[in-house]
Scaffold this motif. Structure first.
Motif, PDB file in Angstrom:
ATOM      1  N   VAL A 137      34.601  47.908  45.285  1.00  0.00           N
ATOM      2  CA  VAL A 137      34.134  46.498  44.926  1.00  0.00           C
ATOM      3  C   VAL A 137      34.631  46.048  43.486  1.00  0.00           C
ATOM      4  O   VAL A 137      35.062  44.858  43.253  1.00  0.00           O
ATOM      5  N   ALA A 138      34.498  47.024  42.958  1.00  0.00           N
ATOM      6  CA  ALA A 138      34.768  46.630  41.277  1.00  0.00           C
ATOM      7  C   ALA A 138      36.333  46.255  40.999  1.00  0.00           C
ATOM      8  O   ALA A 138      36.963  45.173  40.668  1.00  0.00           O
ATOM      9  N   VAL A 139      37.232  47.041  41.773  1.00  0.00           N
ATOM     10  CA  VAL A 139      38.684  46.762  41.843  1.00  0.00           C
ATOM     11  C   VAL A 139      38.956  45.367  42.369  1.00  0.00           C
ATOM     12  O   VAL A 139      39.762  44.761  41.820  1.00  0.00           O
ATOM     13  N   GLY A 140      38.550  45.295  43.651  1.00  0.00           N
ATOM     14  CA  GLY A 140      38.830  44.184  44.364  1.00  0.00           C
ATOM     15  C   GLY A 140      38.282  42.976  43.723  1.00  0.00           C
ATOM     16  O   GLY A 140      39.049  41.907  43.623  1.00  0.00           O
ATOM     17  N   LEU A 141      37.259  43.215  43.058  1.00  0.00           N
ATOM     18  CA  LEU A 141      36.502  41.833  42.562  1.00  0.00           C
ATOM     19  C   LEU A 141      37.670  41.351  41.157  1.00  0.00           C
ATOM     20  O   LEU A 141      37.620  40.472  41.093  1.00  0.00           O
ATOM     21  N   THR A 142      37.757  42.372  40.326  1.00  0.00           N
ATOM     22  CA  THR A 142      38.672  42.073  39.161  1.00  0.00           C
ATOM     23  C   THR A 142      39.843  41.610  39.470  1.00  0.00           C
ATOM     24  O   THR A 142      40.449  40.778  38.883  1.00  0.00           O
TER      25      THR A 142
END
Length: 503
Positions: A137-142
């Protein structure tokens, strides 16, 4: 400042880094002008596009550096490599440096392309370490914000010097990453969060902000929207959208201060009771239980940690490598040559196309993160299967390009932007799932080494066809290129025959 606030503040820092780190994605916006300024052929221009991607061949240096050096230092090194690579090119084309050969420009482009790997490595490592249980979630969002890079740079150029694109792009490419890197450097570190609370709600807020930013980016790329609002208005909107994620850590800090204030008031109230000691003990027990409850986090299977040598011996690595090679890499080659593709098809709105691909690439990178957020704990999403499924629209988009209308070009560019972005984002989690997180910084840079290989193979083949089928001025006008050559040849013969008959 609490660890939770710092954790989300680090996420905001990564968003800013990713938003300005796609300096190679705006190459198509000024490639035609660069070609004229340097007086080079299409093949030589393609070599420069390849050089930017070829920097990833040595991206594993940044992976090693992330293991042995502080992340803030890795970030600073990467930003200054870009300052040298793009900065010297800027000085050259503005005649402040003379007698620079084509191959020196090639090496500087290579260095600038390598700088992107250093900043990306820091972003990936910080996101994975600080959000261990929500890393996809964090990697995809950033990483979705990297899809905005071309949009951001294009709007700044359109506002400052629209008639000097190459010079302005190179100047911004060299300066902006250094400035943002110095601002974010203190946040580029691993932050231990003992009691990760409200992560689901915080990510939901970030998704709302991110999706709103993406919608605005797409709308502002459309011709109707750009006719209604000035380039300055669009630029201000993009900059404001990048500041909006700051609302989350600020809100957490305000909440932290309010809770601290309420605790102090509670202590003063308890102090006036005669049974202060018993009440205090009861509160301590309750707080301990709450702390235990907050630490109940979903279990994640233990991954096998694999180094580079062992990874290269695995058959699943080579399958993964070639799927990426024929998926995301082809899409990136198309987007890198978007300027020349638009010119050959007679489309003059190159900047709009680059902005459009950037905006849709933004959503493409975000989609895997959204799916993981909504379906985690319900269904196991296969990353390799996702990559293969996303490749299907890319194939359809390339067939659609056989239609010579501008609508087909815009539609195909949008689809390829979405698909390429989705594969790029999914690949980061795929690498961690297949080979672990311990050596991720090196392993993933080895995986993406296929990008410069594909850039050379596919891009060079296209450049040779472009040169071979082009007219006497070295230009090949898309699908009707051969017809143009036949027409010019027949016209020349016709004029010669008329002169002969007159004699």
């Amino acid at each position: 400042m609490s660890s939770s606030t710092l954790q989300w503040l680090s996420l905001v820092g990564i968003i800013w880094l990713q938003a300005i780190n796609g300096t190679n994605t705006n190459f198509p916006a000024y490639s035609s002008q660069l070609k004229q300024l340097l007086s080079i052929s299409q093949v030589e221009l393609n070599n420069l596009a390849f050089a930017s991607d070829a920097g990833k061949l040595f991206g594993w240096f940044s992976g090693l550096a992330a293991i042995y050096l502080p992340l803030w230092l890795v970030l600073i090194i990467g930003s200054f490599l870009g300052l040298i690579g793009y900065g010297l090119q800027y000085l050259f084309i503005t005649n402040q440096i003379s007698s620079m050969s084509y191959w020196q420009v090639f090496l500087l482009t290579f260095l600038a392309g390598n700088s992107i790997c250093w900043i990306n490595t820091v972003c990936y490592v910080v996101a994975i370490r600080n959000f261990i249980f929500d890393r996809q979630v964090a990697v995809g969002l950033t990483t979705s914000y990297q899809g905005l890079s071309a949009k951001i740079y294009t709007n700044i150029v359109a506002f400052i010097f629209p008639n000097k694109k190459a010079e302005t792009f190179l100047f911004l490419n060299s300066l902006i990453p250094v400035v943002v890197g110095l601002i974010v450097a203190p946040l580029a570190r691993e932050i231990e969060v003992k009691n990760p609370k409200h992560s689901s709600v915080c990510f939901a807020i970030m998704f709302v902000i991110t999706i709103a930013t993406g919608i605005y980016a797409v709308m502002s790329s459309l011709q109707y929207f750009t006719n209604k609002i000035s380039s300055l208005g669009v630029l201000i909107g993009i900059l404001v959208s990048l500041l909006l994620p700051l609302l989350l850590p600020i809100s957490l800090k305000i909440k932290e201060l309010l809770e601290s204030w309420h605790r102090k008031r509670e202590r003063l109230r308890i102090y006036h009771f005669t049974m202060e000691e018993n009440i205090s003990e009861e509160r301590i027990e309750n707080e301990a239980k709450e702390g235990e409850d907050s630490c109940e986090i979903q279990e994640i299977g233990v991954m096998e940690e694999i180094g580079v040598k062992l990874m290269l011996r695995r058959i699943n690595f080579w399958l993964y490598f070639f799927v990426y090679f024929f998926g995301a890499t082809i899409g990136l080659v198309f987007l890198n040559n978007l300027g020349q593709i638009a010119e050959s098809r007679g489309c003059s709105a190159t900047s709009s196309l680059v902005s459009l691909s950037s905006a849709f690439g933004f959503f493409g990178r975000l989609i895997p993160s959204l799916l993981d957020y909504f379906y985690r704990g319900k269904h196991k999403i296969s990353r390799p299967a996702t990559i293969v499924a996303v490749m299907a629209p890319t194939t359809c988009a390339f067939f659609l390009l056989l239609n010579k209308t501008d609508l087909a070009l815009y539609t195909s560019t949008a689809v390829i932007g979405v698909s390429t972005g989705a594969i790029t984002s999914t690949a980061i989690s795929t690498t961690t799932e297949l080979f672990g997180t311990k050596n991720f910084s090196v392993n993933h840079n080895v995986v993406v080494a296929n990008i410069p290989m594909g850039s050379f193979l596919f891009g060079y083949s296209a450049a040779l066809i472009y040169r071979g089928e082009g007219n006497e001025h070295g230009k090949c006008m898309g699908m009707e290129c051969k017809l143009v050559r036949v027409y010019e040849s027949n016209l020349h013969k016709y004029n010669k025959l008329r002169q002969t008959l007159k004699l």
